[in-house]
Design a protein around this motif. Structure first.
Motif, short mmCIF file in Angstrom:
data_model
loop_
_atom_site.label_atom_id
_atom_site.label_comp_id
_atom_site.label_asym_id
_atom_site.label_seq_id
_atom_site.Cartn_x
_atom_site.Cartn_y
_atom_site.Cartn_z
N MET A 184 0.85 -1.20 0.00
CA MET A 184 0.00 0.00 0.00
C MET A 184 0.88 1.25 0.00
SD MET A 184 -2.88 1.23 2.77
CE MET A 184 -3.98 -0.16 2.43
N ILE A 185 0.47 2.23 -0.77
CA ILE A 185 1.20 3.49 -0.85
C ILE A 185 0.49 4.52 0.00
CG2 ILE A 185 2.02 5.32 -2.38
CD1 ILE A 185 1.91 3.21 -4.67
N LEU A 186 1.21 5.11 0.94
CA LEU A 186 0.68 6.16 1.79
C LEU A 186 1.42 7.44 1.44
CD1 LEU A 186 0.73 4.27 5.22
CD2 LEU A 186 -1.17 4.41 3.58
N TYR A 187 0.67 8.50 1.09
CA TYR A 187 1.37 9.72 0.70
C TYR A 187 0.83 10.95 1.40
CZ TYR A 187 -2.52 10.97 -2.51
OH TYR A 187 -3.74 11.31 -3.03
N TYR A 188 1.73 11.88 1.59
CA TYR A 188 1.41 13.20 2.14
C TYR A 188 1.89 14.22 1.12
CZ TYR A 188 2.50 17.52 4.69
OH TYR A 188 2.62 18.83 5.07
N THR A 189 1.07 15.22 0.85
CA THR A 189 1.45 16.22 -0.15
C THR A 189 0.96 17.59 0.27
OG1 THR A 189 1.48 16.62 -2.56
CG2 THR A 189 -0.64 16.02 -1.57
N GLY A 190 1.73 18.62 -0.11
CA GLY A 190 1.33 19.98 0.15
C GLY A 190 0.84 20.67 -1.11
N THR A 191 1.65 20.56 -2.16
CA THR A 191 1.30 21.23 -3.42
C THR A 191 1.17 20.26 -4.59
OG1 THR A 191 3.63 21.69 -3.95
CG2 THR A 191 2.45 23.36 -2.67
N GLY A 192 1.09 18.97 -4.31
CA GLY A 192 0.76 18.01 -5.34
C GLY A 192 1.89 17.15 -5.88
N ASN A 193 3.14 17.51 -5.60
CA ASN A 193 4.26 16.74 -6.15
C ASN A 193 4.25 15.28 -5.67
OD1 ASN A 193 5.38 18.77 -7.70
ND2 ASN A 193 6.87 19.41 -6.15
N SER A 194 4.10 15.11 -4.37
CA SER A 194 4.14 13.74 -3.82
C SER A 194 2.89 12.95 -4.19
CB SER A 194 4.34 13.78 -2.30
OG SER A 194 5.62 14.28 -1.99
N ALA A 195 1.77 13.64 -4.35
CA ALA A 195 0.56 12.96 -4.80
C ALA A 195 0.76 12.40 -6.20
CB ALA A 195 -0.63 13.92 -4.79
N TYR A 196 1.37 13.20 -7.06
CA TYR A 196 1.65 12.74 -8.42
C TYR A 196 2.59 11.54 -8.41
CZ TYR A 196 3.51 12.60 -13.15
OH TYR A 196 3.91 12.17 -14.40
N ALA A 197 3.66 11.65 -7.61
CA ALA A 197 4.64 10.55 -7.53
C ALA A 197 3.97 9.27 -7.03
CB ALA A 197 5.78 10.95 -6.60
N ALA A 198 3.14 9.39 -6.00
CA ALA A 198 2.47 8.22 -5.43
C ALA A 198 1.54 7.58 -6.43
CB ALA A 198 1.71 8.62 -4.17
N LEU A 254 -2.83 10.70 2.94
CA LEU A 254 -2.81 10.78 4.40
C LEU A 254 -3.42 12.07 4.94
CD1 LEU A 254 0.72 9.37 5.31
CD2 LEU A 254 -1.50 8.23 5.50
N PHE A 255 -3.75 13.01 4.07
CA PHE A 255 -4.24 14.31 4.53
C PHE A 255 -5.38 14.19 5.55
CE2 PHE A 255 -7.16 17.88 4.29
CZ PHE A 255 -6.32 18.97 4.51
N PRO A 256 -6.45 13.43 5.27
CA PRO A 256 -7.54 13.37 6.26
C PRO A 256 -7.08 12.82 7.60
CG PRO A 256 -8.24 12.47 4.14
CD PRO A 256 -6.76 12.63 4.07
N ARG A 257 -6.21 11.84 7.58
CA ARG A 257 -5.73 11.25 8.83
C ARG A 257 -4.86 12.24 9.61
NH1 ARG A 257 -5.33 5.69 9.93
NH2 ARG A 257 -6.77 4.44 8.70
#
Length: 261
Positions: free
Chosen positions: A1-15, A29-32
């Motif tokens: 499973m991939i868990l990601y945290y992002t501020g401006t979208g870079n890590s979301a794209y990578a994930a 992970l934002f909601p958590r």
């Protein structure tokens, strides 16, 4: 499973790109993080933590959440960290955390993405952003291939400055720089409240139709970079600088084509 945290979208794209490559699930992970939800998560597939790099290490907001959350099932874990230039000695700290939690550390890899920390640096031009994404795609696909094969990431050579950046500089970064008092709004603010919704630490509240920043800011740059009116400034540091958010980059024709390569 991939868990990601992002501020401006870079890590979301990578994930999401890695998830598509290996046929796995990418969980934001934002909601958590925002709700302080540390309930157990289970996966029989290796864990893949995708996160931006804050001062050459995993962001403390992610580290603290991982400390409190039980990841049940697979004991293999990878770290993929997006960055503007390099991740320093972040892997050593991630590996130490894994040993303490009983995980099989499969490596920590950096992926250079467009710079977004406009509190200190300048975001690249749209043309430069597109070129960076093309290179990042190759890197992400190679990492996904290693994960699919169950291979550990190649260990990078760690230099003295990497140790200094991830050690002394990281230790000074939070108390000296990660503060919210310099954030302010201009007359362009329309009081839409988007900044408050985007804040992963609930540090922004709307008073009198304007955002007010409280304690707990983690300098993710989500509020300043995704304001629809570019009405947020960080003292004089951000004045005149272009904002960066991956969703805006995707809307540029040249960049969108680059993403598909």
């Amino acid at each position: 499973m991939i868990l990601y945290y992002t501020g401006t979208g870079n890590s979301a794209y990578a994930a999401c790109r890695i998830a598509a490559d290996i046929g796995d699930e990418a969980v934001n992970l934002f909601p958590r993080l925002r709700d302080g939800d540390t309930s157990t998560i289970e996966s029989q597939k290796p864990w893949i933590i995708v996160t931006p790099t804050y001062a050459w290490r995993v962001p403390r907001i992610v580290r603290d959440w991982l400390d409190k959350t039980e990841l049940r099932g697979s004991r293999e874990i990878y770290f993929v960290m997006t960055c503007g230039s390099e991740i320093g000695n972040a892997g050593s700290y991630a590996e130490k955390w894994c040993r303490g939690k009983g995980f099989d550390f499969k490596g920590c890899a950096g992926v250079v993405m467009p710079e977004n920390y406009i509190a200190m640096f300048k975001a690249p031009s749209p043309k430069e952003e597109a070129e960076i994404i093309v290179r990042a795609n190759g890197r992400l696909d190679a990492l996904a291939q290693s994960i699919a094969k169950g291979e550990s990431f190649t260990r990078p050579q760690i230099k003295l400055m990497d140790r200094i950046y991830s050690g002394i500089v990281n230790g000074a970064f939070y108390p000296m720089f990660v503060k919210s008092r310099k954030f302010r709004t201009t007359d362009e603010c329309i009081g839409c409240g988007k900044c408050a919704v985007l804040c992963p630490t609930k540090s922004i509240r709307i008073e009198g139709g304007r955002p007010v920043w409280g304690d707990g800011c983690t300098h993710c740059m989500a509020c300043i970079c995704d304001c629809p009116k570019e009405a947020i400034e960080y003292g004089k540091k951000s004045k005149g600088k272009p904002r960066y958010h991956f969703e805006a980059l995707e809307k540029q024709p040249d960049s969108a084509a680059a993403h598909r390569q």
